[in-house]
Design an enzyme around this catalytic site. Structure first.
Site, mmCIF file in Angstrom:
data_model
loop_
_atom_site.group_PDB
_atom_site.id
_atom_site.type_symbol
_atom_site.label_atom_id
_atom_site.label_comp_id
_atom_site.label_asym_id
_atom_site.label_seq_id
_atom_site.Cartn_x
_atom_site.Cartn_y
_atom_site.Cartn_z
ATOM 1 N N ASP A 10 6.580 -0.600 -8.117
ATOM 2 C CA ASP A 10 5.633 -0.767 -7.179
ATOM 3 C C ASP A 10 4.051 -0.684 -7.657
ATOM 4 O OD1 ASP A 10 4.698 -0.492 -4.539
ATOM 5 O OD2 ASP A 10 6.478 0.431 -3.854
ATOM 6 N N HIS A 14 6.505 -3.988 -5.232
ATOM 7 C CA HIS A 14 5.960 -3.662 -3.792
ATOM 8 C C HIS A 14 6.641 -4.522 -2.663
ATOM 9 C CE1 HIS A 14 2.708 -1.866 -1.387
ATOM 10 N NE2 HIS A 14 2.243 -2.966 -0.831
ATOM 11 N N SER A 71 3.821 -1.047 3.378
ATOM 12 C CA SER A 71 2.388 -0.968 2.730
ATOM 13 C C SER A 71 1.263 -0.478 3.706
ATOM 14 C CB SER A 71 2.037 -2.491 2.242
ATOM 15 O OG SER A 71 0.760 -2.477 1.431
#
Length: 342
Positions: free
Chosen positions: A289, A316, A147
């Site tokens: 995601d 995610h 991320s």
């Protein structure tokens, strides 16, 4: 084909991770190797010089492998290493040495409250200071960013890739405008129209402390951040993103939620620079995601030595909700790069 796509149909994910390669002997993996961190159980507080003073950041080493050492860059920004604790169930059995690390401003590190510290360039220099302190270099140093950590990993590679053996960009696109477009075009329309309208009202009023703001986002988080009811989210994730998130870092940089970005990072875009990253790089994307998985596949094609790991059941936080596939693909990449370097 020069590039490869990891897929369930290959049967790879049915194998235990430890079968991917022979791990070092158990005694070797747990050897202190002359390092002074045994007194602290692998933990080191590393001094970091910044434009506004010197602070300390928290790191913890797990294992001992002279050829494969992975530094983990957590998401957020302003979250913690804790969400990565699932790695303990997979990497030690495969003989991989890895380092937990809380970036400056995160829970286990110093938390100076100074907006001048909230720049990608400053975070990159922090990572470089951590690398030097830990003694990592091109013969052993893999950088994995998830991320926001993926943004940081890309920025680091563009400036310091001469120190890298391999790079992993996990669940992150190389363009925040592209992330926001995907959120607007694909993710927001999935929300209940009344809930989306109320979210927009709260956003316009900047009423982010209102409990309704997070409440309205729960369906999005459960579908695209980690595919379980929030009441069932793993305890390390709860610690990292709920109990220990530093919103004085997260909100200015990311914005108030995971449904797009509106902070300092809003205009960040390195897609056209990906061709400059020449070290072996694995891009990991997942079907559900918050980031567009096709965009992440495109990124892998722009990277001169890029590969793409697609996780058909993941979101995610795919290292939780598509766990076996995530770690089988990651470990295969680490060992392949190491074998090619021998």
């Amino acid at each position: 084909m020069r590039r490869f796509l990891f897929a369930l149909s290959l049967g790879l994910f049915a194998m235990p991770a430890a079968m991917a390669a022979d791990p070092p002997p158990l005694a070797q993996y747990h050897a202190r190797d002359g390092r002074a961190d045994a007194w602290q159980g692998g933990v080191r507080m590393i001094p970091i010089k910044t434009p506004v003073g010197e602070f300390k950041v928290w790191t913890k080493r797990v294992g001992n492998n002279p050829r494969i050492k992975v530094l983990l860059l957590h998401g957020g920004p302003g979250a913690t290493h804790e969400a990565f604790e699932a790695f303990d169930s997979f990497l030690p059995a495969d003989g991989v040495e890895y380092y937990y690390y809380d970036q400056l401003g995160s829970y286990y590190s110093d938390q100076p409250d100074d907006p001048k510290l909230l720049t990608t360039d400053r975070f990159v220099e922090e990572v470089e200071q951590v690398r030097i302190a830990l003694g990592l270099d091109k013969d052993n140093f893999y950088l994995l960013g998830h991320s926001w950590g993926g943004i940081l990993a890309m920025e680091y590679a563009l400036k310091h890739q001469d120190h890298l053996k391999g790079l992993v960009i996990s669940n992150m696109v190389s363009s925040i405008p592209a992330y926001n477009k995907y959120a607007s075009d694909v993710l927001m329309p999935e929300l209940d129209p009344a809930a989306l309208a109320e979210l927009k009202q709260l956003d316009a009023a900047r009423d982010y402390a209102n409990p309704r703001f997070e409440e309205l986002l729960i369906p999005h988080y459960e579908h695209h951040v980690l595919r379980r009811p929030i009441s069932e989210w793993p305890e390390p994730v709860v610690r990292s993103f709920m109990k220990h998130l530093n919103k004085k870092v997260y909100v200015p940089m990311q914005g108030p939620s995971e449904l797009g970005a509106s902070g300092i990072l809003a205009d960040w875009d390195r897609t056209e620079d990906l061709s400059k990253i020449t070290v072996p790089t694995l891009v990991i994307g997942a079907r559900y995601d918050t980031m567009d998985p096709k965009y992440m596949e495109m990124m892998s094609e722009k990277l001169p030595k890029g590969d793409y790991l697609y996780l058909p059941n993941g979101s995610h936080c795919a290292f939780y909700d598509d766990q076996d596939a995530y770690f089988a693909g990651l470990l295969k990449f680490l060992h392949r790069v190491d074998d090619d370097a021998k």
